[in-house]
Design a protein around this motif. Structure first.
Motif, PDB file in Angstrom:
ATOM      1  N   GLY A  89      31.546 -16.198  46.923  1.00 55.69           N
ATOM      2  CA  GLY A  89      31.712 -17.121  47.160  1.00 55.69           C
ATOM      3  C   GLY A  89      32.982 -17.741  46.753  1.00 55.69           C
ATOM      4  O   GLY A  89      33.841 -18.718  48.155  1.00 55.69           O
ATOM      5  N   SER A  90      34.298 -16.950  46.781  1.00 59.22           N
ATOM      6  CA  SER A  90      35.250 -16.980  46.860  1.00 59.22           C
ATOM      7  C   SER A  90      36.139 -16.432  47.841  1.00 59.22           C
ATOM      8  O   SER A  90      35.327 -15.034  47.977  1.00 59.22           O
ATOM      9  CB  SER A  90      36.048 -16.801  45.305  1.00 59.22           C
ATOM     10  N   SER A 317      39.892 -17.230  31.325  1.00 54.90           N
ATOM     11  CA  SER A 317      39.894 -15.416  31.144  1.00 54.90           C
ATOM     12  C   SER A 317      39.787 -15.179  31.629  1.00 54.90           C
ATOM     13  O   SER A 317      40.111 -13.645  31.785  1.00 54.90           O
ATOM     14  CB  SER A 317      39.958 -15.390  29.209  1.00 54.90           C
ATOM     15  N   ASN A 318      38.465 -15.303  32.272  1.00 52.95           N
ATOM     16  CA  ASN A 318      37.701 -14.052  32.686  1.00 52.95           C
ATOM     17  C   ASN A 318      38.000 -14.516  34.154  1.00 52.95           C
ATOM     18  O   ASN A 318      37.598 -12.930  34.844  1.00 52.95           O
ATOM     19  CB  ASN A 318      35.873 -14.772  32.838  1.00 52.95           C
ATOM     20  N   LEU A 319      38.769 -14.732  34.650  1.00 55.44           N
ATOM     21  CA  LEU A 319      38.902 -14.793  35.356  1.00 55.44           C
ATOM     22  C   LEU A 319      40.365 -14.661  36.126  1.00 55.44           C
ATOM     23  O   LEU A 319      41.089 -14.888  37.483  1.00 55.44           O
ATOM     24  CB  LEU A 319      38.974 -16.435  36.725  1.00 55.44           C
ATOM     25  N   ALA A 320      40.648 -14.062  34.942  1.00 55.11           N
ATOM     26  CA  ALA A 320      42.717 -13.216  35.347  1.00 55.11           C
ATOM     27  C   ALA A 320      42.394 -12.373  35.725  1.00 55.11           C
ATOM     28  O   ALA A 320      43.692 -11.908  36.482  1.00 55.11           O
ATOM     29  CB  ALA A 320      43.441 -13.063  33.558  1.00 55.11           C
ATOM     30  N   ARG A 321      41.317 -11.064  35.865  1.00 55.31           N
ATOM     31  CA  ARG A 321      41.477 -10.098  36.643  1.00 55.31           C
ATOM     32  C   ARG A 321      41.464  -9.981  38.194  1.00 55.31           C
ATOM     33  O   ARG A 321      42.043  -9.548  38.406  1.00 55.31           O
ATOM     34  CB  ARG A 321      40.322  -9.598  36.141  1.00 55.31           C
ATOM     35  N   PHE A 322      41.324 -11.210  38.862  1.00 54.41           N
ATOM     36  CA  PHE A 322      41.801 -11.427  40.054  1.00 54.41           C
ATOM     37  C   PHE A 322      43.257 -11.544  40.027  1.00 54.41           C
ATOM     38  O   PHE A 322      43.556 -12.821  40.648  1.00 54.41           O
ATOM     39  CB  PHE A 322      40.728 -12.756  40.888  1.00 54.41           C
ATOM     40  N   ASP A 323      44.158 -10.826  40.105  1.00 58.16           N
ATOM     41  CA  ASP A 323      45.149 -10.927  40.075  1.00 58.16           C
ATOM     42  C   ASP A 323      45.983 -10.687  41.339  1.00 58.16           C
ATOM     43  O   ASP A 323      47.012 -10.366  41.652  1.00 58.16           O
ATOM     44  CB  ASP A 323      46.260  -9.642  38.850  1.00 58.16           C
ATOM     45  N   GLY A 324      45.297 -10.017  42.435  1.00 52.73           N
ATOM     46  CA  GLY A 324      45.909  -9.212  43.017  1.00 52.73           C
ATOM     47  C   GLY A 324      46.688  -7.889  43.442  1.00 52.73           C
ATOM     48  O   GLY A 324      47.168  -7.572  44.387  1.00 52.73           O
ATOM     49  N   ILE A 325      46.185  -7.127  42.946  1.00 53.35           N
ATOM     50  CA  ILE A 325      45.829  -5.630  42.205  1.00 53.35           C
ATOM     51  C   ILE A 325      45.010  -4.767  42.500  1.00 53.35           C
ATOM     52  O   ILE A 325      46.055  -3.727  43.323  1.00 53.35           O
ATOM     53  CB  ILE A 325      46.863  -5.638  40.906  1.00 53.35           C
ATOM     54  N   HIS A 326      44.925  -5.325  42.098  1.00 52.74           N
ATOM     55  CA  HIS A 326      43.514  -3.729  41.809  1.00 52.74           C
ATOM     56  C   HIS A 326      41.836  -3.952  42.892  1.00 52.74           C
ATOM     57  O   HIS A 326      42.167  -3.153  43.014  1.00 52.74           O
ATOM     58  CB  HIS A 326      42.872  -3.628  40.745  1.00 52.74           C
ATOM     59  N   TYR A 327      41.832  -4.960  43.256  1.00 55.57           N
ATOM     60  CA  TYR A 327      41.099  -5.283  44.329  1.00 55.57           C
ATOM     61  C   TYR A 327      40.635  -6.576  44.554  1.00 55.57           C
ATOM     62  O   TYR A 327      41.610  -7.403  44.328  1.00 55.57           O
ATOM     63  CB  TYR A 327      39.564  -5.093  43.598  1.00 55.57           C
ATOM     64  N   GLY A 328      40.698  -6.880  46.074  1.00 56.99           N
ATOM     65  CA  GLY A 328      39.960  -8.259  46.462  1.00 56.99           C
ATOM     66  C   GLY A 328      40.911  -8.753  47.276  1.00 56.99           C
ATOM     67  O   GLY A 328      42.045  -7.966  47.326  1.00 56.99           O
ATOM     68  N   PHE A 329      41.560 -10.493  47.358  1.00 57.03           N
ATOM     69  CA  PHE A 329      42.611 -10.420  48.235  1.00 57.03           C
ATOM     70  C   PHE A 329      44.263 -10.360  47.624  1.00 57.03           C
ATOM     71  O   PHE A 329      43.738 -10.959  46.370  1.00 57.03           O
ATOM     72  CB  PHE A 329      42.503 -12.076  48.562  1.00 57.03           C
ATOM     73  N   GLY A 348      43.803 -17.182  46.562  1.00 57.26           N
ATOM     74  CA  GLY A 348      42.533 -17.146  46.769  1.00 57.26           C
ATOM     75  C   GLY A 348      41.710 -18.005  46.290  1.00 57.26           C
ATOM     76  O   GLY A 348      40.803 -17.865  46.540  1.00 57.26           O
ATOM     77  N   PHE A 349      42.043 -18.548  45.077  1.00 54.44           N
ATOM     78  CA  PHE A 349      40.726 -19.721  44.645  1.00 54.44           C
ATOM     79  C   PHE A 349      41.180 -20.207  45.328  1.00 54.44           C
ATOM     80  O   PHE A 349      41.446 -21.288  46.074  1.00 54.44           O
ATOM     81  CB  PHE A 349      41.623 -19.591  43.199  1.00 54.44           C
ATOM     82  N   GLY A 350      39.882 -21.588  45.377  1.00 47.20           N
ATOM     83  CA  GLY A 350      39.552 -22.933  46.101  1.00 47.20           C
ATOM     84  C   GLY A 350      40.102 -24.124  44.789  1.00 47.20           C
ATOM     85  O   GLY A 350      40.396 -23.252  43.748  1.00 47.20           O
ATOM     86  N   ASP A 351      40.775 -25.134  44.764  1.00 47.74           N
ATOM     87  CA  ASP A 351      40.718 -25.907  44.355  1.00 47.74           C
ATOM     88  C   ASP A 351      39.865 -26.368  42.829  1.00 47.74           C
ATOM     89  O   ASP A 351      40.409 -26.744  41.906  1.00 47.74           O
ATOM     90  CB  ASP A 351      40.552 -27.465  45.381  1.00 47.74           C
ATOM     91  N   GLU A 352      38.600 -26.725  43.050  1.00 47.02           N
ATOM     92  CA  GLU A 352      38.042 -26.857  41.573  1.00 47.02           C
ATOM     93  C   GLU A 352      38.493 -25.362  40.946  1.00 47.02           C
ATOM     94  O   GLU A 352      38.133 -25.620  39.950  1.00 47.02           O
ATOM     95  CB  GLU A 352      36.197 -26.736  42.554  1.00 47.02           C
ATOM     96  N   VAL A 353      38.228 -24.146  41.416  1.00 50.83           N
ATOM     97  CA  VAL A 353      38.100 -23.516  40.606  1.00 50.83           C
ATOM     98  C   VAL A 353      39.912 -23.282  39.990  1.00 50.83           C
ATOM     99  O   VAL A 353      40.061 -23.014  38.138  1.00 50.83           O
ATOM    100  CB  VAL A 353      37.857 -21.863  41.223  1.00 50.83           C
TER     101      VAL A 353
END
Lengths: 476, 477
Positions: A89-90, A317-329, A348-353
């Motif tokens: 959903g992100s 901590s779990n969402l640290a991997r979404f860093d724009g380096i390895h995959y995704g936005f 990449g992240f919404g306000d609530e996240v």
């Protein structure tokens, strides 16, 4: 259009060859492709038709992999599906196509069920209303002014609108039970550690659990039997083998000789329409022979605070991997690494996240970790102990799912008010317990569904599903 | 100011397991880039770690070998920080309760004779990161190393000089190799050492501010970095300035420690228990099983060598610092009982050539049989020590037996007393001045006669016999 809705009904018809998987799949696909309620992020038409053909071929030879064979379902877009885009959903995963298959997807594909598509949810499972999403909120099929609840809103709606016979969502703080309750469906949150979390995008690792939506507890039994295979890839799953609850329901004798605990204060705290239905369900069950006993769980009032410390700490901590380096936005129009991190995550992240990541980061910071994270863990234990005291004399604990019915679109809760809506669902996750959310009645205010949850002791899943089946029957 | 250093170190050791710490990926750090990577070690969303039991066993072996207490229950924690070669955004480590605590390792002090015990604070299980390579305006990441199982060994601040640190590192390296838990090669990065150093007033209990020096991938670098840091801190303090709590990077080129970062409150790893792993429980019977399978360790072997082969402690220490070398020595000892001489030949000649040719003892052509052959030839008087040293290199290079070379080249020592006696008599006759000096008690002149005889015989004369003859013919005692 066939009148078949539930897993159990469809299974019976398939077995009696009254209908083919292809026919039923096409019916569901049609609704999914219309996507009137915006429940789907991706509809997998070609795959679904293929899977239906395969199921029909096996059925024609009377070769049954599982009772779910040939039955259309949807998956919350938080479950990893190999080669099929998985977004959580992100925006940060808007283009993410996983190179591997998660346990839930694999189990259901092994069962022979037919995947219709991936359904929408609050970003990373963070939310109760389904509004926190990069793919547009899901509408409530019963009333356009209301929301179906979250975070697994797409799952609930796909079942309610009959684009899926069942759906699997995730329940970290009520994300399945709440939308099930708002949509008049059955939602089941298993004991923590009953279902593998491998391939379920993590929000709060010590709370997350895959959880199915369906029309009845017997459907839940059929689904849970397929979701509970041992998975050596999740160390936190109890290696106790798959459940056999569908068989149990079919063969064991029903009994209403149950003692159910409840806290009248919790019920009285609900809105009038919800409260009166809760009381009515208790009376009905009493008439059927169930004994109710007043109990007190003194630490439940701290649940929201404890949850928002622990869940957000883990999430940070779990969402640290979404860093724009390895995959995704990724935003690479930046001058250095630091900027890439900032830009990718900010956009990449919404306000609530972002709110929850900040909160969790704060709670774990040196100097604050003892005060917040550590104390929250201690109180979490006390909440668990409260439940254990209940189970000394009761089979289950009866609780509201939410103090209200579905939220109105223009309720405009501030974040804290929104968090308070999870008051009744959160203690279950903190204590790691199984809970069955059952629908009962309609609101006298807005005619929307109401219901309650039955919370069992750890690893009493099979018994809870069995008893829920009979309670569900008695309340009809 | 009379200052003395306080040094403690941290060693990261790559465990030599077949697979990575949390997944089934084959451990092949130097394999084709990013070819030994799966969804777990590349941190795809939704993945979870599973503990590599072999890594746990290896950590326990090390803990037991260093007299640590083993925690029946220990915990994994997350250390959170952002870096591209750490794809999860956190490292799984052991923070609050590590698997092993409170051990000790005995080392040789700077004098090379006396020993002291270095206390180990803890041994913890953790994982390595991937590898970043930086090119001008871009960087590449190789995740082959990501998720390699590591143990981190943390000592107490028990070292007072660089020599003790390198002796400790050598001892740790030996223990790791003996246990078979790591390749333990400093150069290859299997073993990485960080040095924490501060200065305090002699006799004082109060430690100064410490700095941490990283990037020490040879014993030489460790020594140079410590020497540099001691001087730098001393000068800083003498100028009346404060030593800052910094992380430094040793620069091999300049021999200086350069500032990597100054520590501040901003360094916050937000440790918390890893929710994806259960507490690590070590069963009593697992410890018993490991204890039973423990090999003889360097210290035990050293002591046994001293008592069994009557060689000096120093010899034993050097021999046992390398498992292969110790094995080599023992194989020689099975072939011949001249233990001290075997040890001498290994420590002087053999090690010289092995080090020069940058190889390993297990790969050389000069086998224990060859070495013992040389010792025997010298010992029996067949060849002189000088000749032996000369042909040693030939044996080393060719793998031929020394006795064969001696035969082929006719290098056998001349022990024919008649021939020698004639030669010695001639020398006495033609060197009256030297004879007089020798008679007058200038013993060093004996060297002249033996040397002349050697020269005339091409080194084949038996020096002892020559000495005896000179004495006999001159009527000396």
């Amino acid at each position: 259009m066939s009148e078949l809705k539930s897993v159990y009904e469809i299974h019976k018809s398939l077995k009696e060859k009254k209908i083919s998987s292809k026919e039923i799949t096409k019916e569901h696909l049609k609704v999914a492709l219309e996507n009137k309620n915006n429940s789907f992020v991706s509809v997998l038409e070609e795959l679904a038709l293929n899977l239906a053909d395969k199921a029909d071929e096996k059925i024609s030879k009377n070769d049954w992999t599982s009772p779910l064979q040939g039955i259309p379902y949807s998956l919350k877009d938080l479950f990893i599906t190999k080669d099929i885009r998985t977004t959580a959903g992100s925006k940060i995963l808007y283009n993410y196509v996983p190179p591997y298959d998660g346990a839930t997807s694999k189990n259901l594909s092994n069962s022979g069920a037919v995947l219709i598509g991936k359904v929408g949810c609050d970003e990373f499972g963070m939310g109760s209303s389904n509004e926190n999403t990069a793919f547009g909120e899901v509408a409530h099929p019963l009333h356009k002014d209301f929301l179906p609840g979250g975070s697994s809103g797409g799952s609930a709606v796909s079942v309610l609108e009959n684009s899926s016979a069942f759906s699997v969502g995730t329940d970290t703080g009520g994300s399945v039970r709440l939308p099930a309750n708002f949509c008049g469906l059955v939602g089941y949150k298993p004991t923590y550690g009953r279902v593998s979390r491998y391939g379920q995008i993590a929000y709060g690792s010590s709370l997350d659990q895959a959880a199915p939506f369906a029309h009845s507890p017997i459907d839940i039994a059929m689904i849970m039997d397929e979701l509970t295979y041992n998975d050596p890839k999740d160390s936190t799953q109890a290696p106790i083998g798959a459940m056999n609850s569908y068989n149990k329901i079919q063969n064991d004798k029903s009994s209403m000789d149950l003692v159910i605990g409840f806290d009248p204060e919790m019920i009285d705290a609900c809105r009038e329409d919800v409260k009166s239905n809760l009381k009515e369900s208790i009376e009905l069950l009493k008439k059927n022979g169930v004994k109710f006993k007043e109990v007190n769980l003194p630490h439940l009032k701290y649940s929201i605070a404890v949850y928002y410390v622990i869940a957000t700490s883990e999430a940070s901590s779990n969402l640290a991997r979404f860093d724009g380096i390895h995959y995704g936005f990724s935003n690479r129009q930046t001058k250095d690494l630091e900027e890439t991190y900032k830009a990718s995550r900010s956009e990449g992240f919404g306000d609530e996240v972002k709110r929850r990541i900040l909160l969790g980061t704060f709670c774990l910071s040196s100097g604050y970790a003892d005060e917040y994270y550590k104390n929250a863990c201690k109180v979490r234990r006390l909440i668990y102990n409260d439940f254990q005291n209940v189970y000394k004399e009761c089979d289950y604990f009866f609780s509201p799912v939410c103090a209200t019915t579905a939220f109105k679109k223009d309720d405009n809760f501030d974040p804290l008010q929104m968090y308070m809506n999870d008051l009744y669902t959160i203690p279950v996750n903190l204590a790691g317990l199984p809970s069955m959310a059952l629908p009962f009645g309609k609101s006298s205010m807005n005619n929307l569904p109401t219901g309650f949850q039955l919370i069992g002791n750890s690893f009493s899943d099979e018994k809870l599903i069995f008893d829920s089946h009979h309670i569900f029957g008695a309340l009809k | 100011m009379n200052l003395e250093p306080v040094i403690g170190i941290e060693i990261h050791v790559q465990l030599d397991t077949k697979t990575k710490a949390w997944c089934d990926c084959e451990l092949k750090v130097n394999g084709f880039e990013n070819n030994y990577v799966c969804e777990v070690c590349s941190a795809q969303p939704g993945t979870l770690p599973v503990v590599n039991k072999k890594a746990v066993e290896y950590a326990l072996r090390l803990g037991l070998a260093t007299n640590c207490s083993i925690n029946e229950v220990s915990f994994y924690d997350r250390k959170n920080y952002f870096y591209p070669d750490l794809p999860k955004g956190y490292q799984i480590t052991q923070y609050k309760t590590p698997i092993c605590e409170n051990g000790e390792i005995e080392i040789l002090k700077e004098d090379g004779e006396s020993t002291k015990k270095i206390r180990l604070e803890r041994i913890q299980l953790e994982e390595d990161t991937g590898k970043s390579t930086h090119y001008g305006d871009y960087s590449l990441i190789n995740l082959n190393r990501a998720g390699t199982p590591l143990v981190e060994i943390v000592t107490r601040p028990d070292f007072v000089n660089a020599k003790e640190v390198t002796n400790f590192l050598k001892k740790v390296q030996a223990i790791l190799v003996y246990l078979g838990v790591s390749k333990a090669n400093l150069q290859d990065g299997n073993m990485r050492c960080d040095v924490n150093l501060s200065l305090k007033e002699v006799g004082s209990e109060v430690f100064g501010t410490r700095t941490e020096v990283k990037n020490l991938n040879s014993y030489r670098s460790v020594e140079r970095a410590i020497a540099y840091e001691m001087i730098r801190q001393k000068e800083t303090l003498e100028k009346g300035e404060k030593v800052l709590q910094q992380t430094l990077l040793f620069d091999v080129e300049s021999g200086k420690n350069k500032v990597l970062r100054t520590k501040s409150d901003a360094d916050d790893y937000r440790y918390f228990p890893e929710p994806d792993l259960l507490p690590l429980i070590v069963e009593e019977n697992q410890i018993e099983t490991i204890k039973k399978s423990m090999p003889e360790l360097p210290d035990a072997k050293k002591n046994r060598f001293v008592s069994e082969y009557s060689i000096p402690m120093y010899d034993a220490e050097v021999l046992c610092s390398d498992k292969e070398l110790a094995n080599y020595f023992e194989q020689c000892c099975k072939l011949d009982k001249n233990y001290k001489k075997i040890s001498n030949w290994i420590l002087s000649e053999l090690l010289k050539y092995v080090n020069e040719s940058k190889t390993e003892i297990s790969k050389i052509k000069l086998s224990p049989k060859h070495l013992v052959d040389i010792v025997n030839l010298v010992d029996s008087g067949k060849i002189s020590g000088k000749i032996a040293k000369e042909i040693f290199v030939e044996v080393y290079d060719s793998g031929k037996l020394a006795s064969e070379i001696v035969k082929e080249k006719g290098l056998e020592q001349n022990s024919n007393s008649d021939e020698l006696e004639t030669l010695v008599q001639e020398l006495i006759n033609s060197n009256p001045k030297e004879v007089e000096e020798l008679k007058n008690g200038r013993d060093r002149m004996m060297g002249f006669f033996v040397g002349q005889v050697m020269k005339k015989t091409g080194g084949k004369a038996n020096p002892k016999m020559t000495t005896d003859l000179v004495k006999k013919l001159l009527g000396l005692k």
